[in-house]
Each structure stands twice: as structure tokens, then as C-alpha cells.
Design a protein around this motif. Structure first.
Motif, mmCIF file in Angstrom:
data_model
loop_
_atom_site.group_PDB
_atom_site.id
_atom_site.type_symbol
_atom_site.label_atom_id
_atom_site.label_comp_id
_atom_site.label_asym_id
_atom_site.label_seq_id
_atom_site.Cartn_x
_atom_site.Cartn_y
_atom_site.Cartn_z
ATOM 1 N N MET A 291 26.844 32.021 37.474
ATOM 2 C CA MET A 291 27.582 32.956 36.628
ATOM 3 C C MET A 291 29.069 32.650 36.717
ATOM 4 S SD MET A 291 27.582 37.137 36.693
ATOM 5 C CE MET A 291 25.796 37.193 36.554
ATOM 6 N N GLU A 292 29.763 32.677 35.574
ATOM 7 C CA GLU A 292 31.189 32.400 35.503
ATOM 8 C C GLU A 292 31.919 33.605 34.903
ATOM 9 O OE1 GLU A 292 32.489 29.655 36.681
ATOM 10 O OE2 GLU A 292 30.590 28.629 37.100
ATOM 11 N N LEU A 293 33.249 33.625 35.071
ATOM 12 C CA LEU A 293 34.030 34.711 34.500
ATOM 13 C C LEU A 293 33.896 34.767 32.986
ATOM 14 C CD1 LEU A 293 37.387 34.791 36.514
ATOM 15 C CD2 LEU A 293 35.488 36.381 36.637
ATOM 16 N N ASP A 294 33.749 33.609 32.354
ATOM 17 C CA ASP A 294 33.626 33.586 30.901
ATOM 18 C C ASP A 294 32.349 34.243 30.410
ATOM 19 O OD1 ASP A 294 36.024 32.328 30.649
ATOM 20 O OD2 ASP A 294 35.197 30.306 30.472
ATOM 21 N N ASP A 295 31.408 34.522 31.325
ATOM 22 C CA ASP A 295 30.155 35.177 30.945
ATOM 23 C C ASP A 295 30.309 36.688 30.828
ATOM 24 O OD1 ASP A 295 28.805 32.710 31.023
ATOM 25 O OD2 ASP A 295 28.426 32.910 33.169
ATOM 26 N N ALA A 296 31.497 37.219 31.076
ATOM 27 C CA ALA A 296 31.703 38.668 31.098
ATOM 28 C C ALA A 296 31.397 39.303 29.745
ATOM 29 C CB ALA A 296 33.134 38.996 31.505
ATOM 30 N N VAL A 297 30.644 40.398 29.788
ATOM 31 C CA VAL A 297 30.373 41.193 28.592
ATOM 32 C C VAL A 297 30.709 42.666 28.831
ATOM 33 C CG1 VAL A 297 28.615 39.634 27.697
ATOM 34 C CG2 VAL A 297 27.940 41.483 29.230
ATOM 35 N N LEU A 298 30.761 43.091 30.105
ATOM 36 C CA LEU A 298 31.073 44.474 30.438
ATOM 37 C C LEU A 298 32.581 44.691 30.436
ATOM 38 C CD1 LEU A 298 28.640 45.082 33.448
ATOM 39 C CD2 LEU A 298 28.376 45.917 31.103
ATOM 40 N N HIS A 299 33.007 45.845 29.919
ATOM 41 C CA HIS A 299 34.420 46.201 29.923
ATOM 42 C C HIS A 299 34.679 47.211 31.046
ATOM 43 C CE1 HIS A 299 35.810 44.354 26.075
ATOM 44 N NE2 HIS A 299 34.507 44.337 25.852
ATOM 45 N N PHE A 300 35.712 46.957 31.834
ATOM 46 C CA PHE A 300 36.060 47.804 32.967
ATOM 47 C C PHE A 300 37.517 48.253 32.818
ATOM 48 C CE2 PHE A 300 37.657 48.604 37.221
ATOM 49 C CZ PHE A 300 36.664 49.399 37.743
ATOM 50 N N GLY B 92 42.360 42.199 28.515
ATOM 51 C CA GLY B 92 41.618 41.073 27.977
ATOM 52 C C GLY B 92 41.333 40.009 29.014
ATOM 53 N N ASP B 93 41.984 40.084 30.185
ATOM 54 C CA ASP B 93 41.708 39.151 31.264
ATOM 55 C C ASP B 93 40.344 39.436 31.876
ATOM 56 O OD1 ASP B 93 44.192 38.145 30.799
ATOM 57 O OD2 ASP B 93 45.134 39.019 32.580
ATOM 58 N N ARG B 94 39.811 38.441 32.593
ATOM 59 C CA ARG B 94 38.528 38.579 33.280
ATOM 60 C C ARG B 94 38.739 38.682 34.782
ATOM 61 N NH1 ARG B 94 37.806 37.750 27.807
ATOM 62 N NH2 ARG B 94 35.622 37.331 27.257
ATOM 63 N N ALA B 95 37.845 39.391 35.436
ATOM 64 C CA ALA B 95 37.845 39.476 36.897
ATOM 65 C C ALA B 95 36.421 39.782 37.347
ATOM 66 C CB ALA B 95 38.803 40.558 37.388
ATOM 67 N N TRP B 96 36.157 39.561 38.615
ATOM 68 C CA TRP B 96 34.881 39.954 39.204
ATOM 69 C C TRP B 96 34.964 41.410 39.645
ATOM 70 C CZ3 TRP B 96 31.025 36.620 38.573
ATOM 71 C CH2 TRP B 96 31.324 35.261 38.439
ATOM 72 N N LEU B 97 33.857 42.115 39.555
ATOM 73 C CA LEU B 97 33.765 43.507 39.987
ATOM 74 C C LEU B 97 32.699 43.632 41.060
ATOM 75 C CD1 LEU B 97 34.382 46.599 39.609
ATOM 76 C CD2 LEU B 97 32.483 46.605 37.966
ATOM 77 N N ALA B 98 33.076 44.134 42.231
ATOM 78 C CA ALA B 98 32.121 44.402 43.314
ATOM 79 C C ALA B 98 31.721 45.869 43.268
ATOM 80 C CB ALA B 98 32.742 44.064 44.668
ATOM 81 N N VAL C 29 33.351 32.911 44.226
ATOM 82 C CA VAL C 29 34.620 33.230 43.594
ATOM 83 C C VAL C 29 35.570 32.062 43.814
ATOM 84 C CG1 VAL C 29 36.569 34.833 43.524
ATOM 85 C CG2 VAL C 29 34.250 35.696 43.955
ATOM 86 N N LYS C 30 36.139 31.550 42.737
ATOM 87 C CA LYS C 30 37.002 30.376 42.823
ATOM 88 C C LYS C 30 38.443 30.778 43.145
ATOM 89 C CE LYS C 30 34.193 28.042 39.334
ATOM 90 N NZ LYS C 30 34.162 27.487 37.946
ATOM 91 N N PRO C 31 39.235 29.825 43.650
ATOM 92 C CA PRO C 31 40.651 30.128 43.895
ATOM 93 C C PRO C 31 41.341 30.622 42.638
ATOM 94 C CG PRO C 31 40.045 28.031 44.906
ATOM 95 C CD PRO C 31 38.864 28.464 44.071
ATOM 96 N N HIS C 32 42.214 31.616 42.789
ATOM 97 C CA HIS C 32 43.014 32.237 41.735
ATOM 98 C C HIS C 32 42.229 33.251 40.894
ATOM 99 C CE1 HIS C 32 45.849 29.185 42.856
ATOM 100 N NE2 HIS C 32 45.071 28.214 42.413
ATOM 101 N N GLU C 33 40.933 33.407 41.139
ATOM 102 C CA GLU C 33 40.184 34.435 40.421
ATOM 103 C C GLU C 33 40.345 35.776 41.128
ATOM 104 O OE1 GLU C 33 36.645 31.793 38.326
ATOM 105 O OE2 GLU C 33 36.170 32.968 40.122
ATOM 106 N N GLY C 34 40.292 36.847 40.348
ATOM 107 C CA GLY C 34 40.480 38.177 40.891
ATOM 108 C C GLY C 34 39.174 38.909 41.112
ATOM 109 N N VAL C 35 39.159 39.779 42.112
ATOM 110 C CA VAL C 35 38.007 40.642 42.393
ATOM 111 C C VAL C 35 38.498 42.076 42.485
ATOM 112 C CG1 VAL C 35 36.086 41.162 43.946
ATOM 113 C CG2 VAL C 35 36.865 38.791 43.679
#
Length: 420
Positions: A1-10, A41-47, A323-329
Motif C-alpha cells: 500500500m502506498e500514500l497514492d492509494d488514499a481514498v479516505l478523507h481525514f 490535499g496532501d497525503r499521510a498515514w493514519l494510525a 513508512v518511507k522517509p519524509h512521509e507523515g503519520v
């Protein structure tokens, strides 16, 4: 799974009465770490699980520095310069250095000396509130908000006449979609200018009375207990432990954090008690449960709808996701506090809960809330005073008619109309 796969809005929409979003429950059960689309509009991971969230908050491989390359923005109008040199956006060792300067004013022993003053302010506010016509009023505007504003103002040694400005500047800084980038930047400049003027006036006063800068030790001088601003100016001017911008940003952070959380949690907590009459009756019958009730309120209705993103400084696995470097959680406190793996029947409000008091309403790790002891004191005194002084307290309008905030990083009631 990648950040570009995001479909949920938070952030997700809250449930009825400000309860936690249903999405957290669904994600914990199926996909506990997912990519989401933020208001910017940016992407991030959500725990969404307790243990994963604690890891994100505590692991030094996650940074709070939102000026890092690739850091996601929560709001479209967010500018990293707005949080430059703010303690909330720093990593160790800079964060540790600044926290040490101010933490002496917020130790448990120091905060205990403030209890008589907090009680006196609460009683005076309830005197004025209860004297209003018709035995009705807005408990948010009349009590919940002015109580912590007066206390943090006295602790810092600044006037509380500008409370309306404090509130406006703080809310603008919490904006996701309510204000434009230009409005956020304008409010930021106003706030910085205001605090700069406070600091300049304190320096001038120090010269005029012959004491010099920072002679009052706000972290430990019992004679000038409220004058934390003197101590901070002294840390800048005498000890060179703060830059000028760090000093301004630290005072800003103390003013905003010193009133927003307490006012929001008290209002939502009292609303929760009023809409759970069996729990309200239990607390009235057994007031010795007050401390436990405050902790359950903090667990059940933490004010934030989502945490500040943490930025991965290296590749790291969290909840089965790389989670890759520079990605947000994003690690929201509310999701952790309602995880059934940590709390039995977490979506039930229960002041007699037997779970260990391990909620993270005040965060976790290096950025655990500096003012936690003051906030707990204010909440305990506020609830005790209102329950004692207003025995017939109830909502003045149906719960479904109450207005909740929109477009902010915190969820709060815009008013709490009550009668007694």
C-alpha cells in the motif's frame, strides 16, 4: 500500500454528540494504518490502534518538525513559518532545552500552590454566572472559557483584558478549513506583535523599577508567583537560553494551550455528564469519584480530532505498513483512547471504570503536555464548583440543537446553554 492509494478523507466526521468517528472502529478491525487525504490535499498515514499510536508519539525516528521536506500539511493555508521556533514543532535537543526552561512553573508541587487561587476564581465566576436573570446561561462563555484564561494570565503575569483576541488567534491557528491562508497569516502576525509588545513592556518596567530584566522567578519565586513572563524574559536577556523568536513563540504557546484545552474538555465533559444522567447521578451521590470522573472524561472526549503529523526520518514499519522517509503519520489521541485492546467497552462512558488510567488525552512521549497538572487542577475545581453550586443543572435546549465547531483541528461546543 502506498500514500497514492488514499481514498479516505481525514479528519472524519464525529459521531452523534461529538462521539468518536465510526471509521476508527472499522480501521482498527481491518486495516489499522491507512493512507488518508488531508484538507490540504496532501497525503499521510493514519494510525488507529493504541499501541501503534504510542509508538508514533514516542519513537525518535518520527519528527515533529513540519518544515521538513515532504511534510504533509493539515490545512491548505498552513505555512511552516507559522510554527517556526514553537516548542510543539521541535525535536530534541532543541525541544528539551526549551521545555527545561519553563517546566519548573508546572511541576506538581508548584501547581498545588495555585489551587486556592483557582478555587477563588471559579467561585467568583460562578457568583457572576448564577446572578444572571432567569437561572439560565451559557456555561462556556460565562465560566469554562474565562476560568483558564484568567489563571494562565495570572501565571504569566499578563492582563486578561484581551481574552477575546486570545480566543480568536488560537482558533485561527487551529483552522483546517474555517479560515484562509491570508487570514491565518494575518492572525499570526497580530499574535506575534501582541506578545512582542508584552515582552517589550516587561523589559521597560524592569528598567524603570531598577530591577532589570527577569528578576521575578516565575518558576519558583513565591512572592511573585504569577510572573512567569519575567522568568522567560530573563532566560532570554540574562542567560541567553532562548532566541527572541523562541521567547515570543513560547509565550504564544503558553497562552493558547493554557486555556483552549481546559475550556474545551470541561464543556464537552459536562455535556457528556448531562447526557448520561445515570453517570451524573452517580457522581452527585458519590462526589469522591470526581478524580476518576475527570480521567474518564479526558479519555472519552479528548479535544483533538487528529494529531499533528509526525514525519518519518527513516524507513520504519508501523502497524504492518512500511513508512518511507519524509512521509507523515497522524496518531489521533481519540482513536487510541477508544481502542478495545486497551480499554474494556471503550465507547461506554463510565466514571466507575476499572481500567488503568492510561489514556493519552495529554499526549505521550517527549511532547506530553507540559501543563497537564494545571489542566487537571482546573478541571477538578471547575467540575466540583459547578456541581456544588448548581444542583439542578440541566441542558437548556435539546442536545441535538447544540452547535459544534467545524473546520478546526479540535472538536468543541460553540456554547453550552444550561438552566438550574
Amino acid at each position: 500500500m502506498e500514500l497514492d492509494d488514499a481514498v479516505l478523507h481525514f479528519p472524519f466526521a464525529s459521531g452523534p454528540g461529538g462521539t468518536q468517528p465510526e471509521e476508527f472502529r472499522e480501521l482498527r478491525a481491518g486495516c489499522p494504518v491507512v493512507p488518508v487525504i488531508l484538507p490540504s490535499g496532501d497525503r499521510a498515514w493514519l494510525a488507529s490502534r493504541y499501541e501503534d499510536i504510542l509508538t508514533v508519539l514516542d519513537d525518535p525516528r518520527f519528527s515533529r518538525d513540519l518544515s521538513r521536506a515532504g511534510a504533509p500539511r493539515l490545512a491548505e493555508g498552513f505555512d511552516a513559518s507559522l510554527v517556526k521556533d514553537m516548542i510543539v514543532g521541535m525535536d530534541p535537543p532543541e525541544h528539551t532545552r526549551i521545555r527545561r526552561i519553563v517546566q519548573g512553573a508546572f511541576t506538581p508541587r508548584r501547581i498545588r500552590t495555585w489551587e486556592p487561587r483557582v478555587r477563588a476564581v471559579a467561585e467568583r465566576l460562578l457568583d457572576d454566572f448564577a446572578a444572571g436573570p432567569g437561572r439560565t446561561g451559557d456555561l462556556y462563555e460565562g465560566f469554562a472559557l474565562p476560568l483558564p484564561i484568567r489563571i494562565i494570565s495570572e501565571l504569566l503575569g499578563i492582563p486578561d483584558d484581551d481574552a477575546a483576541d486570545f480566543r480568536r488567534w488560537t482558533e485561527t491557528g487551529l483552522s483546517l478549513t474555517r479560515w484562509t491562508r491570508e487570514e491565518m497569516l494575518a492572525a499570526h502576525r497580530e499574535y506575534v506583535d501582541y506578545v512582542g509588545a508584552l515582552i517589550a513592556a516587561r523589559r521597560t518596567a524592569g528598567v524603570a523599577d531598577g530591577t532589570g530584566n527577569g528578576t521575578g522567578n516565575g518558576a519558583g519565586d513565591d512572592e511573585r508567583q504569577g510572573d512567569l513572563l519575567d522568568a522567560l524574559v530573563g532566560a532570554r536577556d540574562q542567560d541567553d537560553r532562548l532566541s527572541e523568536h523562541e521567547l515570543v513563540q513560547l509565550v504564544r504557546a503558553l497562552i493558547s494551550a493554557g486555556h483552549e484545552t481546559t475550556a474545551t474538555v470541561f464543556t464537552r465533559g459536562l455535556y457528556t455528564l448531562l447526557t448520561h444522567p445515570e453517570q451524573f447521578a452517580l457522581l452527585r451521590a458519590e462526589p469522591e469519584r470526581l478524580d476518576a470522573a475527570v480521567e474518564e472524561i479526558l479519555r472519552y472526549v479528548p479535544p483533538g480530532s487528529g494529531g499533528t503529523p509526525r514525519i518519518a526520518t527513516t524507513e520504519i514499519e508501523i502497524g504492518g505498513v512500511r513508512v518511507k522517509p519524509h512521509e507523515g503519520v497522524i496518531a489521533p489521541f481519540g482513536a487510541a483512547n477508544h481502542d478495545p485492546a486497551r480499554f474494556a467497552d471503550p465507547d461506554t462512558f463510565d466514571i466507575a471504570r476499572v481500567d488503568p488510567p492510561s489514556h493519552i488525552a495529554f499526549g505521550h512521549g517527549p511532547h506530553h503536555c507540559l501543563g497537564v497538572h494545571l489542566a487537571r487542577l482546573e478541571l477538578r475545581v471547575a467540575f466540583e464548583t459547578v456541581l456544588r453550586r448548581l444542583p439542578g443543572l440541566e441542558l437548556a435546549v435539546p442536545a441535538e440543537e447544540l452547535a459544534w465547531s467545524e473546520g478546526l483541528r479540535v472538536l468543541k461546543l460553540q456554547a453550552l446553554p444550561v438552566r438550574w
